[in-house]
Design an enzyme around this catalytic site. Structure first.
Site, PDB file in Angstrom:
ATOM      1  N   HIS A 169      45.985  26.492  41.594  1.00  0.00           N
ATOM      2  CA  HIS A 169      44.819  27.300  41.954  1.00  0.00           C
ATOM      3  C   HIS A 169      43.638  26.361  42.135  1.00  0.00           C
ATOM      4  O   HIS A 169      43.271  25.626  41.219  1.00  0.00           O
ATOM      5  CB  HIS A 169      44.513  28.339  40.874  1.00  0.00           C
ATOM      6  N   CYS A 170      43.044  26.389  43.328  1.00  0.00           N
ATOM      7  CA  CYS A 170      41.966  25.462  43.656  1.00  0.00           C
ATOM      8  C   CYS A 170      40.622  26.177  43.558  1.00  0.00           C
ATOM      9  O   CYS A 170      40.386  27.137  44.305  1.00  0.00           O
ATOM     10  CB  CYS A 170      42.157  24.890  45.060  1.00  0.00           C
ATOM     11  N   PRO A 171      39.730  25.748  42.667  1.00  0.00           N
ATOM     12  CA  PRO A 171      38.421  26.413  42.578  1.00  0.00           C
ATOM     13  C   PRO A 171      37.540  26.156  43.787  1.00  0.00           C
ATOM     14  O   PRO A 171      36.621  26.934  44.058  1.00  0.00           O
ATOM     15  CB  PRO A 171      37.813  25.801  41.307  1.00  0.00           C
ATOM     16  N   ASN A 203      38.479  28.771  46.049  1.00  0.00           N
ATOM     17  CA  ASN A 203      38.515  30.046  45.321  1.00  0.00           C
ATOM     18  C   ASN A 203      39.801  30.811  45.625  1.00  0.00           C
ATOM     19  O   ASN A 203      39.795  32.028  45.803  1.00  0.00           O
ATOM     20  CB  ASN A 203      37.290  30.907  45.663  1.00  0.00           C
ATOM     21  N   ASN A 204      40.898  30.093  45.710  1.00  0.00           N
ATOM     22  CA  ASN A 204      42.184  30.703  46.029  1.00  0.00           C
ATOM     23  C   ASN A 204      43.287  29.752  45.594  1.00  0.00           C
ATOM     24  O   ASN A 204      43.028  28.600  45.231  1.00  0.00           O
ATOM     25  CB  ASN A 204      42.290  30.990  47.530  1.00  0.00           C
TER      26      ASN A 204
END
Length: 353
Positions: free
Chosen positions: A69-71, A74-75
């Site tokens: 999950h990549c901040p 945001n997905n």
């Protein structure tokens, strides 16, 4: 060319953000009912986890071929947007390298006419050029400071994002994800720990870097397959990886240790009242912390010197079957003397992870 970099970077960035990774359909089950025994069941999505899928706590869905999950987008990065995300990681450093070259040449050409070398010092006159006073663009002290700051940002982005691109390409060329690389490592540890003599073969490596590359990058931009069924190498079948996950899950239950909370813990990331060492050695991970009340029971599965990770034992009927897992300070708990699970040390202590 700089505009071209910008357009391609933004296109792949927003594609990774808005296209999304692709989610396992709610209520999904395999076509053959007997195959359910090889899969884990997700209570949140009310469906079985398809091969290579994992549940994301942030997205609250099971993600197909989840990498992480990549901040920044945001997905999640997964099946549908893995190519766009990786291209963004490639194009951003290339654009920053081009911008760095422009900044360096700008400062060089502007400072060339303003530097004078003395016998004991070097002097820079930022007020005007000595040789050619007709500057095309005014270049004063503020412009020099802004260019130097922008150069630092460009070089920092090149190094940081470039390293992420190298990491992504390593897993793509072996047709893995970051999570699957961790599962393979734990499989080797499990086999070595129990001395079973078995050999774990990662089932989705096609044996060729080019074939693995084509599993993610295609001319159409649409990845191969449907995200649920995957081609496997000879000697493996569709559920080789999920069977290994079930073995690791069972092994985790066997080696878990029961602890009882002796102090209250609010669940903050860096607790001030639990000691200086606990404060400064908080785990650098996105995994959550769990709040503890005195008397709570926890099954610890791994740990560090001052922190432990485990699952709080809840009343499944009263709590709707929802599990609470996360990190908590080691000084807040003590081992139960009547623990019937195991008397072995926590896996994290043994492996020092």
């Amino acid at each position: 060319m700089l505009l071209n970099w910008t357009v391609m970077i933004l296109y792949n960035y927003f594609s990774a953000m808005f296209v999304g990774p692709g989610y396992v359909p709610l209520g999904w089950t395999p076509e053959k009912t007997q195959d359910c025994m090889y899969l884990q069941y997700c209570k949140v999505c009310q469906s079985y986890k398809a091969p290579r899928s994992h549940h994301c706590r942030k997205c609250n869905r099971c993600v197909m071929k989840m990498d992480h999950h990549c901040p920044w987008i945001n997905n999640c990065c997964g099946y549908q947007n893995h190519a766009s995300f990786t291209l963004f990681l490639l194009l951003a450093p290339l654009g920053c390298i081009h911008a760095s070259f422009i900044f360096v040449m700008t400062m060089y050409t502007q400072l060339y006419n303003r530097i004078s070398f003395g016998w004991s010092s070097v002097k820079i006159d930022m007020s005007a050029a000595k040789r050619d006073p007709r500057a095309i663009i005014p270049f004063g002290l503020s412009a020099f400071a802004a260019s130097l700051f922008a150069l630092g940002l460009a070089l920092g982005t090149t190094i940081a994002v470039g390293m992420l691109f190298i990491i992504q390409m390593k897993v793509i060329l072996t047709n893995k994800t970051s999570i699957e690389s961790w599962i393979e490592e734990k499989a080797k540890d499990r086999i070595q720990y129990y001395q079973t003599g078995e050999t774990f073969i990662f089932p989705y490596d096609m044996g060729s870097k080019w074939k693995n590359f084509k599993q993610v990058f295609t001319w159409s931009g649409i990845p191969e397959g449907d995200g649920l069924d995957w081609p496997v190498r000879d000697g493996c079948h569709q559920y080789s990886l999920t069977i290994e996950q079930l073995k690791q899950k069972a092994d985790k239950r066997v080696r878990s240790v029961r602890y009882r909370a002796v102090e209250d813990y609010s669940g903050v990331c860096c607790p001030v009242t639990k000691g200086v060492k606990t404060f400064f050695t908080t785990p650098c991970t996105e995994e959550p912390r769990i709040a503890l009340s005195k008397g709570d029971l926890i099954l610890a599965t791994r740990g560090l010197k001052h922190w432990m990770y485990g699952e709080k034992i809840l009343d499944s009927a009263a709590d709707g079957g929802i599990r609470e897992r996360g990190w908590f300070p080691r000084k807040c708990v003590e081992k139960c003397q009547y623990d019937s699970e195991t008397d072995q040390p926590v896996d994290g202590e043994k492996k020092n992870r």
